[in-house]
Design an enzyme around this catalytic site. Structure first.
Site, short mmCIF file in Angstrom:
data_model
loop_
_atom_site.label_atom_id
_atom_site.label_comp_id
_atom_site.label_asym_id
_atom_site.label_seq_id
_atom_site.Cartn_x
_atom_site.Cartn_y
_atom_site.Cartn_z
N ASN A 91 4.43 -17.72 -4.46
CA ASN A 91 3.49 -16.94 -4.71
C ASN A 91 3.67 -15.37 -5.42
O ASN A 91 2.60 -15.08 -5.80
CB ASN A 91 2.86 -16.60 -3.20
N TYR A 158 1.62 -11.40 -18.65
CA TYR A 158 1.18 -12.14 -17.61
C TYR A 158 0.72 -13.41 -17.90
O TYR A 158 0.93 -14.35 -17.22
CB TYR A 158 -0.02 -10.94 -17.15
N THR A 193 -6.58 -7.93 -3.92
CA THR A 193 -5.31 -7.63 -3.38
C THR A 193 -4.85 -6.43 -4.06
O THR A 193 -5.62 -5.55 -4.69
CB THR A 193 -4.51 -8.80 -3.75
N1 LIG Z 1 -5.13 -10.65 -7.19
C1 LIG Z 1 -5.77 -11.61 -8.24
O1 LIG Z 1 -6.83 -11.20 -8.61
C2 LIG Z 1 -4.83 -12.72 -8.64
C3 LIG Z 1 -5.60 -13.55 -9.47
C4 LIG Z 1 -4.93 -14.65 -9.85
C5 LIG Z 1 -3.44 -14.92 -9.65
N2 LIG Z 1 -2.90 -14.03 -8.67
C6 LIG Z 1 -1.55 -14.24 -8.29
O2 LIG Z 1 -1.45 -14.29 -6.83
C7 LIG Z 1 -0.15 -13.92 -6.64
C8 LIG Z 1 -0.23 -12.93 -5.27
O3 LIG Z 1 -0.45 -11.64 -5.89
P1 LIG Z 1 -1.42 -10.73 -5.09
O4 LIG Z 1 -2.81 -11.01 -5.85
O5 LIG Z 1 -1.49 -11.14 -3.63
O6 LIG Z 1 -0.82 -9.41 -5.23
P2 LIG Z 1 -0.03 -8.56 -4.08
O7 LIG Z 1 0.29 -7.19 -5.10
O8 LIG Z 1 -1.31 -7.94 -3.26
O9 LIG Z 1 0.93 -9.22 -3.54
C9 LIG Z 1 2.29 -9.67 -4.15
C10 LIG Z 1 3.18 -9.58 -3.18
O10 LIG Z 1 4.32 -10.14 -3.85
C11 LIG Z 1 5.67 -9.16 -3.58
N3 LIG Z 1 6.61 -9.17 -4.59
C12 LIG Z 1 6.16 -8.41 -5.77
N4 LIG Z 1 7.53 -8.90 -6.58
C13 LIG Z 1 8.40 -9.52 -5.95
C14 LIG Z 1 9.81 -10.18 -5.92
N5 LIG Z 1 10.60 -9.56 -7.08
N6 LIG Z 1 10.27 -10.68 -5.08
C15 LIG Z 1 9.52 -11.16 -3.90
N7 LIG Z 1 8.18 -10.50 -3.63
C16 LIG Z 1 7.93 -9.73 -4.54
C17 LIG Z 1 5.00 -8.03 -3.07
O11 LIG Z 1 5.72 -7.14 -2.66
C18 LIG Z 1 3.43 -8.61 -2.49
O12 LIG Z 1 3.60 -8.38 -1.17
C19 LIG Z 1 0.56 -13.38 -7.54
O13 LIG Z 1 1.65 -14.54 -8.30
C20 LIG Z 1 -0.44 -13.12 -8.60
O14 LIG Z 1 -0.16 -13.33 -10.13
C21 LIG Z 1 -3.69 -12.86 -8.39
#
Ligand SMILES: NC(=O)c1ccc[n+]([C@@H]2O[C@H](COP(=O)([O-])OP(=O)(O)OC[C@H]3O[C@@H](n4cnc5c(N)ncnc54)[C@H](O)[C@@H]3O)[C@@H](O)[C@H]2O)c1
Length: 295
Positions: A91, A158, A193
């Site tokens: 994730n 991205y 998020t």
């Molecule tokens: N929020 C959105 O709109 C959305 C949409 C589509 C996909 N995503 C994907 O969902 C996933 C989770 O993101 P989110 O939205 O919860 O964002 P977020 O920034 O709230 O959470 C991401 C988490 O990943 C951790 N992280 C970042 N770099 C890291 C690393 N090198 N090693 C370990 N941990 C690391 C951060 O500390 C954080 O806790 C991501 O892959 C993101 O691309 C998010």
């Protein structure tokens, strides 16, 4: 009520916040032992305490997903605490730095590729021997994005990394099926998020390199607009319930936003039109009757 997840163990990268934490809570509520792993150790400790307060059996491990050895250590910790590993949720991800093509910052690209793509490869590679060894089957859930289903301006790194995660998930699904390991790829649109503030956890190695290079330039409105879309996104808790629903019925592509269906279908139809153009070409049209290797 026990279900197919009860008593099994999941490792979730980026489990300290956002989607990862919501998944930890939901899978924990379904009786899974949960290992959350994250680069943000402060948030990680807070998340661990809050999951424990909700009676989730949880272990927290520091992890930078760009480091394969750290991934191996997390898998060892999971086995030490819970005996077996059944599921890995790749994730952790970052939004990258938006930029115009001519300003593309190579170190910012590397950051996105290392976290969003190599982090997923390392996680699956480190966990797969443990998913196979007990013979009970398991799951790999890769978090891509709707952005993996087609490109968007100013978000090349991205979109490219997320498209790669969709593609590798398709390959792994076929490779791991004989072992009873089901691979899903999650493709959400906007979720509320901190993804638009990903640079908060940027590792020093990228930070110092990026500082020395040309700063990426893109209209401030583009950045503000993207942040506003994330702020207006669905709650991660809803997404987590949808993921459990989809994984329970072995859905390979997990969509959370059916309103994007027409956009993706339109892309499919543009691809179909391009095949029709190739078929009409006097140069390559004759290949239509050749045998293909199916995907
Ligand atoms: N929020 C959105 O709109 C959305 C949409 C589509 C996909 N995503 C994907 O969902 C996933 C989770 O993101 P989110 O939205 O919860 O964002 P977020 O920034 O709230 O959470 C991401 C988490 O990943 C951790 N992280 C970042 N770099 C890291 C690393 N090198 N090693 C370990 N941990 C690391 C951060 O500390 C954080 O806790 C991501 O892959 C993101 O691309 C998010």
């Amino acid at each position: 009520m026990p279900n197919q997840f009860t008593g099994k163990t999941v490792i979730i990268s980026g489990g300290a916040g956002g989607i990862g934490l919501a998944l930890a809570r939901e899978l924990g509520a379904n009786g899974m032992n949960v290992v959350i792993a994250d680069i943000d150790q402060v948030q990680l400790a807070t998340a661990e305490a809050s999951l424990r307060d909700s009676d989730v059996k949880v272990v927290a491990c520091p992890l930078d997903v760009t480091d394969f050895e750290q991934w191996q250590a997390v898998v060892s910790e999971a086995k030490k605490h819970f005996g077996k590993v059944h599921m890995v949720v790749n994730n952790a991800g970052v939004g990258g730095l938006p930029s115009r093509l001519e300003d593309a910052n190579h170190d910012a690209w590397r950051w996105a590729i290392d976290v969003n793509l190599m982090g997923v490869v390392y996680g699956a590679q480190a966990a797969t021997p443990s998913l196979k060894e007990h013979g009970e089957g398991g799951w790999i859930i890769n978090v891509a994005s709707m952005a993996g289903m087609g490109g968007m301006p100013y978000a090349d790194a991205y979109c490219a990394t997320k498209a790669a995660v969709v593609s590798l998930s398709e390959g792994w699904a076929a490779e791991l099926k004989p072992f009873g390991i089901h691979v899903s790829v999650l493709c959400p649109a906007f979720v509320k998020t901190q993804i638009h503030n990903s640079h908060r956890n940027m590792q020093e190695k990228y930070k110092s390199a990026i500082k020395q290079s040309t700063a990426p330039t893109v209209d401030a409105d583009v950045i503000k607009g993207a942040a506003a879309l994330v702020e207006a996104g669905i709650p991660p808790e809803l997404l987590a319930k949808r993921v459990v629903e989809a994984v329970a019925s072995k859905q390979r592509y997990i969509f959370t936003h059916p309103n994007y269906r027409n956009d993706i279908a339109a892309r499919g139809s543009r691809l179909d039109d391009a095949f029709a153009d190739a078929q009409a070409s006097p140069l390559v049209g004759h290949l239509i009757n050749e045998k293909v290797t199916s995907f």
